[in-house]
Design an enzyme around this catalytic site. Sequence first.
Site, PDB file in Angstrom:
ATOM      1  N   ALA A 141       0.578  -1.120   0.130  1.00 36.70           N
ATOM      2  CA  ALA A 141       0.092   0.421  -0.264  1.00 36.70           C
ATOM      3  C   ALA A 141       0.753   1.319   0.140  1.00 36.70           C
ATOM      4  CB  ALA A 141      -0.620   0.737   1.364  1.00 36.70           C
ATOM      5  N   LYS A 170      12.911   4.641  13.394  1.00 31.86           N
ATOM      6  CA  LYS A 170      13.328   4.321  14.406  1.00 31.86           C
ATOM      7  C   LYS A 170      12.725   5.697  15.505  1.00 31.86           C
ATOM      8  CE  LYS A 170      15.394   7.221  11.427  1.00 31.86           C
ATOM      9  NZ  LYS A 170      15.900   7.207  10.471  1.00 31.86           N
ATOM     10  N   VAL A 207      18.302   0.491  13.817  1.00 34.83           N
ATOM     11  CA  VAL A 207      19.506   1.550  13.838  1.00 34.83           C
ATOM     12  C   VAL A 207      20.069   0.724  13.166  1.00 34.83           C
ATOM     13  CG1 VAL A 207      20.865   1.204  16.131  1.00 34.83           C
ATOM     14  CG2 VAL A 207      18.408   1.402  16.386  1.00 34.83           C
ATOM     15  N   GLY A 248      21.021   0.583   9.901  1.00 34.81           N
ATOM     16  CA  GLY A 248      20.298   0.086   8.748  1.00 34.81           C
ATOM     17  C   GLY A 248      20.839  -1.334   8.545  1.00 34.81           C
ATOM     18  N   ILE A 262      22.651  -3.291   9.855  1.00 32.39           N
ATOM     19  CA  ILE A 262      24.153  -3.911  10.887  1.00 32.39           C
ATOM     20  C   ILE A 262      23.511  -4.514  11.585  1.00 32.39           C
ATOM     21  CG2 ILE A 262      26.240  -3.684  11.658  1.00 32.39           C
ATOM     22  CD1 ILE A 262      26.213  -0.789  11.028  1.00 32.39           C
ATOM     23  N   GLU A 310      19.013  15.339   3.353  1.00 30.73           N
ATOM     24  CA  GLU A 310      17.143  15.421   3.059  1.00 30.73           C
ATOM     25  C   GLU A 310      16.745  17.156   2.972  1.00 30.73           C
ATOM     26  OE1 GLU A 310      15.170  13.239   3.395  1.00 30.73           O
ATOM     27  OE2 GLU A 310      15.725  11.920   4.373  1.00 30.73           O
ATOM     28  N   LYS A 361      18.111   6.538  17.898  1.00 29.75           N
ATOM     29  CA  LYS A 361      18.336   5.361  18.006  1.00 29.75           C
ATOM     30  C   LYS A 361      19.454   4.932  19.876  1.00 29.75           C
ATOM     31  CE  LYS A 361      19.519   5.854  12.813  1.00 29.75           C
ATOM     32  NZ  LYS A 361      19.881   6.175  12.098  1.00 29.75           N
ATOM     33  N   GLY A 407      20.425   3.000   3.153  1.00 32.43           N
ATOM     34  CA  GLY A 407      19.938   2.610   1.832  1.00 32.43           C
ATOM     35  C   GLY A 407      19.094   1.624   1.065  1.00 32.43           C
TER      36      GLY A 407
HETATM   37  N1  HSE Z   1      19.093   9.242   8.411  1.00 31.87           N
HETATM   38  C1  HSE Z   1      19.600   8.531   8.707  1.00 31.87           C
HETATM   39  C2  HSE Z   1      21.141   8.583   8.595  1.00 31.87           C
HETATM   40  C3  HSE Z   1      19.196   6.879   7.838  1.00 31.87           C
HETATM   41  O1  HSE Z   1      22.095   9.425   7.860  1.00 31.87           O
HETATM   42  O2  HSE Z   1      21.900   7.698   8.592  1.00 31.87           O
HETATM   43  C4  HSE Z   1      18.053   6.459   8.476  1.00 31.87           C
HETATM   44  O3  HSE Z   1      18.969   5.684   9.295  1.00 31.87           O
END
Ligand code: HSE
Length: 433
Positions: free
Chosen positions: A43, A105, A132, A134, A136, A190, A205, A302
């Site tokens: 969705a 998170k 937390v 990504g 890992i 961003e 995190k 990523g």
């Molecule tokens: N915005 C985060 C970073 C990635 O720059 O590490 C997602 O947790």
Amino acid sequence: MKQIGVGVIGFGTIGAGVVDILNKNGSEITRRLGGKLKLVKVADLDIETDRGVEIDKGLLSTNVNDVLENPEIDLVVELVGGYEPAKTFVVKALENGKSIVTANKALMAVHGDEILAVAKANGQDVAFEAAVGGGIPILRAVREGMAANKVHTIYGILNGTTNYILTEMKDKGEDFGKVLKDAQELGYAETDPTFDVEGIDAAHKITLLASMAFGKKVKFDTVYTEGISGITPEDIDYATEFGFEVKLLGIAKFDGELVEVRVHPTMIPSAHLLSSVKGVYNAVYADADYLGPTMYYGQGAGRNATASAVVGDLIELARDKMNGVSGRVPPLAFNAESMDDAVIKPMGRVKCRYYVRLMAKDEPGVLSRISGAFGDHDISIESVVQKGRDTGQAVPLILMTHEAVEENIMDALEKIASLGVIDADPVLIRVEG
Ligand code: HSE
């Protein structure tokens, strides 16, 4: 063969990564699971944009209830991000008997208690490895790999955007504003970078890591948080000269009584393993009584890395669904009943070494007055360097202290400000490692 139905809410970058893994590694996943993860519905408000993955158009819907209320779906992947409507979706899915996998998170750090209680009441699970670090598998390592231990320290580079900015500032000698602008143009930061650059993302995190490492409920709003927007190339150069790197660290320590939890720019020795973590990469260092020190490194963001963590969680929760169990492993590593609220050490009582840069008047007696103020506050100076010579004008004076108590440092700086010998606000960077 048993099938476990999967619904995804949010068909952005990570959602597309999840679909891609299910498409391409589906048979490997079936071999691991002894059952099949079947994508039932995806969705998103936008189902027209090409996400670059193969998907049967009939699986796409703009109506979130096609996931939340779908009887064929056992596991819901929440990839909306933010607090609302993500929280409403998660609660509704749990109440409808679906377990949750999320990369969110902010949601887990702020509303985790409430969400986990709803999950428990409904016999469901919530997994959030992707929230937390990504890709890992750090939460699994803390939750299960360290289960024999008392963990006393966990800290790391938890935000890729800020690590990229600090790396570029050092390599190119450019200031924060310029590097941030370039990073935004390249899509590394961003459009509204506040959560990343002001340390809020890292604070979310470290809230989760600290709770899971120490078995204490850490509240997000008790985390001391300072971002990197005040860091200058000058301070990065001085750090290099002193044998340090500047990194934005999320730091948590537990002495058996008080929990210390903070996010701020930190100088770490160039020889520390975390110093070699460059660009968008993340790394976490943890130290525990029997295990000793360990490090975890990888892509903190990523599509592929984050989707890898999401699908790993899907496989784990699918196993539980297939075995008809829930709550097998406590999501925060400790049984909820045994987790009381963390007693947070006030920042004033934190002890570490400090880098202090002052713009001090280049006049006889100034250094002795400044060092006297530090001495009067029980602070021992390890080294001091004056940069340049400009009689009567302000020149940079860089001091490195031995371990000192933060409130003493603050009091000493207030005293120094009252002496009329410095020109600008002092720059202070904490030192770890
Ligand atoms: N915005 C985060 C970073 C990635 O720059 O590490 C997602 O947790």
